[in-house]
Every structure is written in structure tokens, then in C-alpha cells.
Design a protein around this motif. Structure first.
Motif: not given
Length: 562
Positions: A536-544
Motif C-alpha cells: 500500500k505504501h508503494e502504491e501511494q508513492e506511485d500515485k503521488e
């Protein structure tokens, strides 16, 4: 009335013939001017002669202490029944009255009567001549003086005090004489002072060499080591000193003789002091050494006076000026005085010197009391305490090397507490890995969707953390069921009914296996949760990052259109 008179030959009892004359004290001396008139006043009733010098010494020492000796008590019991007794010492009279129940009198008339008897003693006691009485009194006085010296409270402390005082004076004189030799001969051979540092060796070399021109011909092997000899001969050739006359050399050699004689006498005096200290205070010598022990005794005045001091006073003995200055200025008091020069304090590190000096002073106070008042004359107590102090010193030094407190006394080492470790197992939680994505500095996220996702994370934690609690709740009735089974077995045994003994053996391993599976499931669930969080943390960073790239592209288009 009877009068007791003590002589070096024995005790004499005189009968007062005319007691009326005792009322006229001034006229008593006239009655004893002649032997005939003296016999009219007193007459000898009984005389107890001493058999030997030991008995005379015992009686004299008892009289000095105002106590009757055994022979005197027997003598008075035999001849003083129902009589009053005149004595020269009131304390002795009180002692006789308490022990023998004889009334004693001590007044001016009795003292004057005894004075008259002393003048006519040889006439009143038949068979006792002046030629016999003189050697008896001389022998008794000698033996009495020896007894006082032998049983003196100071014992042989005065010898130690005088010896250590003379030793210190000799050291001062030796230093001044040796420095005078160096200064005097330094005008002729200044390089020699740097070559030879020892004062005795310097004096021997100067006495043997004389003029520096003789150095090349002489052999200094008996006086100096080889390296000093070669260096001396090389320096004598190129010396920058002035010339010196023969008369000056003879005076310098005489001064060298004085230095050498003083050094020899000092060595003899030190040996004497060592032997005295080992006999008088062996335990103190074993603890602090001969010189420090002798200085402590000299500073205290005597061994008995020093034994009366507590350990805290022994510790700062010799630092009185510093102590009173510290008390006056309200600064820290000194930690040691003369005891600082002991070998045990010298071995300690600077930060441990205070602790060791305090411990050493306490043990030294006990050793001094044992030497002064004890019967044993060996140094076993001092050696035992020294071993304890050395162990204490090693323990203090061991603390600095990383040893735990109390390891010297045989206690186990204290392990450092680590919350991530179990007993006999590895880490409870796996090691954390480095996350390079956390190094980037991101702007604040304004996207509501991202905020909603962050809010949902702790809720999931709560939901996922609930299953272990449910499992615990399920385990409670199982434990209660076990207890009920045990109670039934006890009741069956007491009633004599047959029981299935194989049931607990089968149930226990099954329960252990269940617990193992449960703990494994919990661990697997925790690992799965961590993996989900990372994703989830990696997905958030990709979206940002995608949002930022879109914003930058829009900005570039606007600039190009403008």
C-alpha cells in the motif's frame, strides 16, 4: 599504737611507748636527736625481712600503687590485732582498712614520727647496719627503675620515634651535602652532573678521579657502570670547566668522604629501624611498610596513643594544615596524609587513591591496636588484611576494564536487557530493512482519496488484531474443562473406580500441537500484514509521483502557449 615503716630490707612495726608526745609535733624531732631518747619514744615490735630481691621489688611496686602485698598482709594480720596503725600513705591505709579491718591513722604527727625513725633506723633495728642497708637500697632502686622501663606504656616506641627523626635529618643533610659537592666540583667538570644522577655514585667518582685529566687513566668499573664510564671519559677530554687547585680538590674529597660516611650510617640506621618495627609493630609494618609506620608512630607520639585514634584520624594524620584550611574555607577535606606514601596507595589509579587510602586506614587502625594491646607478636593479621586490600584494589581496577559490579566476590555477571530477545531464542521481530523511498521529500498530499486510504489503515489493524483475542477467549473454556477432568479423576481414585490413564497422555501432545499451530498462524498473519502495508505504501508513492508529473506537464504547456 603501732607505726608501719618500709625499708629496702623489709617491713618494720614500731610500738609507740608515749602517745602523749604525739600531741606536741614540734618537739618530736628533738626526741630523735639521740638513740637513747629515740628508744624511749618507740621500740621495735616486729620485723619482716625480704628473702630476695624479687620479693622486695614486688612489695615496692605494690606500695607505689598504694596496695598491700601478700607478705605485708600476713605480717599485719599476725601483729596488729586490736591496734591502730600509723601509715605514711593515706591510700595504703584505706586499702589495709578495707582488706584487713585494721584502723589506720595518717596525720602530721605520724609523718614526723616516721621522719625521726628514719634518722635513727640502724640504731632502732638491731642487726641492720648502714653498710648493709646501702647496697640493699641501691639494688632495689635499680630493679625498680628497670621494672618501670620494661612495663612502660610506651614500650620501645621512643627508640622508633628517635630513629625515624634521625633518618629524616640524615636525608636532609645528605641532600644538602651532595648538592654542595655537585656545585663545588661543577666549576671544574660541569658535564659530570648530567652523566651521573645518583649522589653516592657522583661522590665516589669525584673522590676517585680528582682532576678530570686523570679520567682517561683510571678504571671506574668498581664505581660506575660501563656506559657511564665511557661517557665520562669522553666528556673529560672536551670539558669546558675551569682549572682547579690541589687544595680545592682535597677539600672537595673530604666533603665526598662525609657524604659517603653519612650514606653508610643511614643504611645502618634503616636496618635498625626495620628490625625495631618488625618487633614492636609487625602488623602495621606488613600493611604500610617500615618508614610510613614509623612516621605514623612518631606523629602520634607513641603506639598506645596511635591505637586510641580511629581509622578516619589515621587516614589524614600528617595533613592537619590542609584539613583545618579546608574546614575554614569550606572546601573539600584531604583524603590522605602520611598514609599516601604507602605502597598500596601508590599502586592505585588517581581516582581510586581515596577509596584505597580509606580502606587502608581502617585496616591500619586495627593492626595498630593488635600490636599495641595484643599478646601475639606475629604479622599474620597484617598480611591477611594486606591480601584483602590488594583484592579490593584489583576489583576497583576490574570495574574500569568492563567487569560487572560484584564479579570479584563470585557473583554472576549482569546481562544487558534487550527487549527484542527471548530466553535462549533469537529476535522476536525480524530486522528492519532500509527503505530508500523514504529519503525523498514530498509535498503535502491534498488528494482526498489518499487521505481516506491513510485513515483506513489503522482500522484494518484493529480488525486484524481481533482474531488472537478471539482465540484467547476460546482457550478459556478448554482450560476449565481440563480442571474438571482432573477433579473427576481424583474423585474416581478415591472411590476406587477404574480410570483411563492413557487419556491425558493422548490429550497433552494434541494440545501442544494445537498451540504450536496457533502461534504459527499468528506469526504468518503478522508477516502478511506487514507485506500488505508495504504494498500500500508503494502504491501511494506511485500515485503521488504520477500526480506530480501531470502537474509539471500542465505547467510546461501553459509556458509554451504563452
Amino acid at each position: 599504737m603501732l607505726v608501719l615503716f618500709e625499708t629496702p630490707a623489709g617491713f618494720a612495726l614500731f610500738k609507740v611507748l608515749d602517745e602523749g608526745k604525739l600531741n606536741k609535733v614540734e618537739d618530736l624531732s628533738k626526741e630523735f636527736l639521740a638513740p637513747d631518747s629515740a628508744r624511749k619514744v618507740v621500740s621495735l615490735k616486729a620485723f619482716s625481712k625480704f628473702e630476695n630481691t624479687a620479693e622486695a621489688l614486688e612489695a615496692a611496686t605494690k606500695l607505689l600503687e598504694s596496695a598491700p602485698s601478700k607478705g605485708l598482709r600476713k605480717f599485719l594480720r599476725a601483729h596488729c590485732d586490736g591496734e591502730t596503725l600509723g601509715v605514711a600513705d593515706s591510700k595504703l591505709g584505706n586499702a589495709i582498712k578495707e582488706k584487713l579491718k585494721i584502723d589506720c591513722v595518717h596525720n602530721n604527727a605520724v609523718m614526723e614520727l616516721l621522719r625521726g625513725v628514719r634518722t635513727q633506723l640502724t640504731e632502732l633495728i638491731s642487726g641492720l647496719g648502714a653498710q648493709d642497708l646501702a647496697p640493699m637500697s641501691l639494688g632495689l632502686s635499680h630493679s625498680l627503675s628497670r621494672y618501670k622501663l620494661k612495663f612502660s606504656a610506651d614500650k620501645v616506641d621512643t627508640m622508633i620515634v628517635q630513629a625515624i627523626g634521625l633518618l629524616d635529618d640524615l636525608d636532609k643533610e645528605l641532600n644538602t651535602y651532595a648538592m654542595r659537592v655537585r656545585e663545588w666540583y661543577g666549576w671544574h667538570f660541569p658535564e659530570l652532573t648530567k652523566i651521573i644522577q645518583d649522589n653516592i655514585m657522583y661522590a665516589k667518582a669525584v673522590k676517585l678521579m680528582g682532576d678530570r685529566a686523570n679520567a682517561a687513566k683510571l678504571d671506574f668499573s668498581e664505581v660506575l657502570p660501563e656506559e657511564f664510564e665511557t661517557e665520562l671519559k669522553e666528556a673529560a677530554v672536551i670539558s669546558m670547566g675551569t682549572e682547579i687547585s690541589d687544595l680545592d680538590l682535597t677539600n672537595i674529597k673530604d666533603l665526598c668522604d662525609q657524604v659517603l660516611n653519612l650514606s653508610e650510617y643511614r643504611a645502618q640506621l634503616y636496618d635498625y629501624l626495620k628490625s625495631r618495627m618488625n618487633t614492636v609493630a609487625p602488623n602495621l609494618t606488613a600493611l604500610v611498610g617500615e618508614l610510613v609506620g614509623a612516621r605514623l608512630i612518631a606523629h602520634g607520639g607513641s603506639l598506645i596513643n596511635l591505637a586510641k585514634q580511629p581509622g578516619s584520624t589515621v587516614q589524614i594524620l600528617g595533613a592537619e594544615k590542609a584539613l583545618f584550611r579546608a574546614l575554614k574555607t569550606k572546601h573539600s577535606t584531604p583524603k590522605y596524609g602520611l598514609i599516601y606514601h604507602a605502597s598500596l596507595v601508590g599502586q592505585a589509579a588517581p581516582k581510586h587513591k581515596g577509596k584505597i587510602s580509606r580502606s587502608l586506614a581502617a585496616k591500619a587502625a586495627l593492626a595498630i591496636r593488635c600490636d599495641a594491646l595484643g599478646d601475639d607478636q606475629d604479622n599474620s593479621m597484617g598480611l591477611e588484611n594486606r591480601a584483602k586490600l590488594e583484592a579490593r584494589l584489583r576489583a576497583l581496577e576490574g570495574k574500569e576494564l568492563g567487569r560487572s559490579a560484584g564479579s570479584a566476590k563470585g557473583k554472576p555477571k549482569i546481562e544487558v536487557y534487550d527487549k527484542d530477545r527471548k530466553k535462549g531464542a533469537g529476535l522476536i521481530t525480524p530486522a528492519k530493512t532500509y527503505n530508500p523511498a523514504a529519503d525523498s521529500v514530498l509535498s503535502q498530499i491534498t488528494n482526498t482519496a489518499a487521505l481516506n486510504e491513510q485513515d483506513t489503515v489503522p482500522k484494518k489493524k484493529k480488525v486484524e488484531a481481533e482474531p488472537p483475542q478471539m482465540e484467547k477467549a476460546a482457550e478459556v473454556p478448554a482450560i476449565e474443562a481440563k480442571k474438571e477432568k482432573k477433579k473427576k479423576k481424583k474423585a474416581d481414585k478415591e472411590a476406587g473406580l477404574p480410570t483411563n490413564e492413557n487419556e491425558p497422555e493422548c490429550e497433552e501432545p494434541m494440545e501442544k500441537e494445537k498451540k504450536k499451530h496457533q502461534t504459527k498462524d499468528v506469526e504468518n498473519a503478522e508477516v502478511g500484514e506487514k507485506k500488505k502495508k508495504k504494498r500500500k505504501h508503494e502504491e501511494q508513492e506511485d500515485k503521488e509521483s504520477e500526480v506530480q508529473t501531470k502537474k509539471e506537464k500542465k505547467k510546461k504547456k501553459k509556458k509554451t502557449e504563452d
